[in-house]
Design a protein around this motif. Structure first.
Motif, PDB file in Angstrom:
ATOM      1  N   UNK A  85       0.806  -1.216   0.000  1.00  0.00           N
ATOM      2  CA  UNK A  85       0.000   0.000   0.000  1.00  0.00           C
ATOM      3  C   UNK A  85       0.842   1.270   0.000  1.00  0.00           C
ATOM      4  N   UNK A  86       2.146   1.127   0.072  1.00  0.00           N
ATOM      5  CA  UNK A  86       3.024   2.307   0.050  1.00  0.00           C
ATOM      6  C   UNK A  86       3.505   2.640  -1.362  1.00  0.00           C
ATOM      7  N   UNK A  87       3.068   1.876  -2.346  1.00  0.00           N
ATOM      8  CA  UNK A  87       3.488   2.116  -3.731  1.00  0.00           C
ATOM      9  C   UNK A  87       2.876   3.411  -4.260  1.00  0.00           C
ATOM     10  N   UNK A  88       3.728   4.332  -4.688  1.00  0.00           N
ATOM     11  CA  UNK A  88       3.253   5.591  -5.266  1.00  0.00           C
ATOM     12  C   UNK A  88       2.573   5.346  -6.610  1.00  0.00           C
ATOM     13  N   UNK A  89       3.051   4.337  -7.346  1.00  0.00           N
ATOM     14  CA  UNK A  89       2.441   4.040  -8.639  1.00  0.00           C
ATOM     15  C   UNK A  89       1.007   3.563  -8.445  1.00  0.00           C
ATOM     16  N   UNK A  90       0.812   2.664  -7.483  1.00  0.00           N
ATOM     17  CA  UNK A  90      -0.532   2.173  -7.180  1.00  0.00           C
ATOM     18  C   UNK A  90      -1.446   3.319  -6.771  1.00  0.00           C
ATOM     19  N   UNK A  91      -0.955   4.163  -5.893  1.00  0.00           N
ATOM     20  CA  UNK A  91      -1.746   5.303  -5.425  1.00  0.00           C
ATOM     21  C   UNK A  91      -2.103   6.229  -6.592  1.00  0.00           C
ATOM     22  N   UNK A  92      -1.121   6.560  -7.412  1.00  0.00           N
ATOM     23  CA  UNK A  92      -1.372   7.455  -8.547  1.00  0.00           C
ATOM     24  C   UNK A  92      -2.348   6.851  -9.551  1.00  0.00           C
ATOM     25  N   UNK A  93      -2.237   5.530  -9.746  1.00  0.00           N
ATOM     26  CA  UNK A  93      -3.102   4.854 -10.711  1.00  0.00           C
ATOM     27  C   UNK A  93      -4.564   4.933 -10.288  1.00  0.00           C
ATOM     28  N   UNK A  94      -4.829   4.819  -8.999  1.00  0.00           N
ATOM     29  CA  UNK A  94      -6.202   4.900  -8.496  1.00  0.00           C
ATOM     30  C   UNK A  94      -6.675   6.349  -8.483  1.00  0.00           C
ATOM     31  N   UNK A  95      -5.828   7.251  -8.039  1.00  0.00           N
ATOM     32  CA  UNK A  95      -6.218   8.664  -7.935  1.00  0.00           C
ATOM     33  C   UNK A  95      -6.543   9.272  -9.292  1.00  0.00           C
ATOM     34  N   UNK A  96      -5.966   8.726 -10.353  1.00  0.00           N
ATOM     35  CA  UNK A  96      -6.198   9.273 -11.692  1.00  0.00           C
ATOM     36  C   UNK A  96      -7.669   9.211 -12.086  1.00  0.00           C
ATOM     37  N   UNK A  97      -8.427   8.307 -11.481  1.00  0.00           N
ATOM     38  CA  UNK A  97      -9.848   8.175 -11.820  1.00  0.00           C
ATOM     39  C   UNK A  97     -10.715   9.177 -11.066  1.00  0.00           C
ATOM     40  N   UNK A  98     -10.375   9.497  -9.885  1.00  0.00           N
ATOM     41  CA  UNK A  98     -11.085  10.514  -9.077  1.00  0.00           C
ATOM     42  C   UNK A  98     -12.610  10.452  -9.183  1.00  0.00           C
TER      43      UNK A  98
END
Length: 537
Positions: A85-98
């Protein structure tokens, strides 16, 4: 892949004067020798159905690293219990949908025990055991991990649907099904803890693939309806006094018309969403997956599931919405370099387009990460081609669905929605042909032509000297290789930036009066702000 300048004669009717004019337009093209022509007729007078505001959804599963299919272990550390859950790529990939809707569940959800605040037994993980259903023992969700997951979901802005264990308390029946009332004690404990901690869950779903003949286990529709009503009561009591109440969802199984009809009737108003799963391509080991994906007749076969469920909901008068709660296309974890490669976007986007025509409100892709059908690479978290297909759909296709028919080759699939947060429409075109480029003219249909004079491309009015454009997004495989996990947008490779951020998805502007060029084995989203569609005003 390169840009090109094309000249087309355009007929404009201006002030009752016929003007033949050569128009110069920059059009993105991917070389292809053969050429075919056709017309996409988009009727914009009224929407034929609608989706939820946020239609695209993806799943996170419970499978441990030891989950293997056909000698391949494709899940790695992608489980809800061990995902980084600390992966920035994972976080960014989800946040891109907003936001991105995420459904938490899968085969092992009916074997998950939830740790309580005052545990009576240790919280043990899943252990591989071939004598157990699905090859694993029961496993436990620690509250500390539930806390971590919810903090991550809060930070990412995701909308969460949680699949509950529906097998607690069951006993075997003589017909091979499981009976007896659902013991909801453990589930109610997790729901109370979640509410007390202030975690927002948008829906609680009961069970996984227990409907009809079931997968691993099955429960009769009347008993399942009773259990669903008990879940609804638990949710009502736990959220009493709160302005927000989550959706109550079920059964999360494969469509069986008789079973679903009985379940809907007996669950009554307790059922907010009826969810079903789709793996219509067969097992991941099937050598003919690509041929099925590129066969329009095979793709059409799933329409009956969507239409039959829609008709059941209409006939029962239920206010229940239909969701696809899980869809990976090919079961048993998919197939490497097929269900996680460019070719799978044809199946995936066709499913999004087709299901939305039949009032499906949400479509959850198996999986966000994990197996061979993840939107993200299991090891690196780098987006696979379908991630970008999903993101373009999410950003360009609004909730209102328009009737669309393609006149021409059967190898072109066409779907149109009112554009999201913009004027006009967005048209999705899929070219399944291996050899031919299609030139597609967009027509607003005869029903509208009787009331308003239109020009090519559905443009209502043209002022002298006015430049009218549309925005096109052409998706192609790297080097034309359908099995590539690299996708090109308008001829440019889509890749993460230096900080692990999702790249900007840039369109090319094209003269709106020109045909849309859809290269062989390519996908085009065309946002047409000048297309006159009363349904979208």
């Amino acid at each position: 892949m390169a840009g090109g300048l094309l000249r087309w004669p355009v007929v404009l009717c201006l002030l009752n004067t016929l003007i033949i004019s050569p128009v110069r337009s920059t059009v993105w093209t991917a070389g292809s020798a053969a050429m075919t022509q056709g017309t996409a007729v988009v009727v914009g007078a009224a929407a034929v159905s609608s989706t939820d505001e946020h239609f695209v959804c993806a799943t996170l599963d419970w499978w441990p690293p030891e989950k293997c299919d056909y000698g391949t272990c494709a899940w790695g550390l992608a489980s809800l219990l061990n995902l980084n859950l600390s992966s920035h790529i994972l976080l960014n990939a989800i946040k891109a949908f907003s936001p991105l809707k995420i459904r938490l569940g899968g085969s092992l959800q009916d074997k998950v025990i939830y740790e309580t605040e005052y545990p009576q037994e240790p919280c043990r993980p899943f252990v591989k055991n071939s004598s157990e259903m699905f090859g694993f023992t029961e496993g436990c969700l620690p509250l500390s991990r539930w806390d971590q997951l919810n903090e991550f979901f809060r930070e990412s802005g995701a909308t969460i649907i949680f699949g509950l264990n529906a097998l607690n308390g069951r006993v075997p029946l003589s017909d091979g099904s499981l009976g007896g009332p659902w013991d909801y004690t453990n589930a109610a404990s997790l729901i109370r803890y979640t509410v007390n901690k202030g975690y927002r869950i948008s829906g609680w779903e009961l069970g996984n693939e227990l409907s009809g003949s079931g997968v691993g286990a099955r429960i009769n529709a009347d008993q399942y309806a009773e259990d669903l009503m008990n879940l609804d009561r638990v949710v009502d009591q736990t959220y009493k006094g709160y302005q927000f109440k989550p959706l109550v969802i079920g059964p999360g199984g494969f469509f069986d018309a008789n079973w679903f009809n009985e379940f809907i009737v007996k669950a009554k108003s307790s059922l907010d969403v009826i969810s079903h799963h789709i793996y219509n391509l067969g097992p991941g080991v099937d050598q003919n997956l690509v041929e099925k994906i590129l066969n329009p007749s095979y793709l059409d076969g799933e329409a009956s599931t969507f239409s039959n469920l829609r008709d059941i909901l209409k006939s029962t008068g239920a206010s229940t919405s239909a969701w696809v709660g899980e869809a990976g296309g090919a079961y048993n974890s998919g197939r490497h370099l097929v269900t996680n490669a460019f070719v799978f976007s044809f199946w995936y986007l066709d499913q999004l387009g087709m299901s939305s025509l039949y009032d499906t409100k949400t479509y959850c892709r198996q999986s966000l990460i994990g197996g061979n059908y993840g939107l993200l690479n299991t090891t690196t978290f780098k987006p696979n081609p379908d991630y970008y297909s999903a993101l373009l759909w999410h950003r360009l296709m609004g909730p209102k669905v328009l009737s669309t028919k393609f006149n021409g080759t059967k190898m072109i699939r066409a779907y149109a929605h009112c554009a999201r947060d913009s004027k006009g429409i967005t048209l999705l075109l899929l070219n399944l042909d291996r050899n031919s480029t299609a030139q597609v003219v967009v027509d607003p249909g005869t029903a509208q032509l009787s009331a308003v004079k239109y020009h090519r491309g559905g443009v209502k009015e043209i002022k002298m000297g006015e430049e009218i454009t549309r925005e096109e997004y052409h998706l192609t495989a790297m080097d034309g290789n359908l099995h590539s996990q690299t996708v090109l947008l308008n001829g440019k490779i889509l890749d993460l930036d230096a900080q692990g951020g999702i790249p900007v998805l840039e369109s090319v502007k094209v003269d709106a009066l020109q045909p849309i060029n859809v290269a062989a084995l390519s996908i085009v989203f065309a946002h047409m702000p000048s297309f006159y569609a009363p349904a979208c005003v």
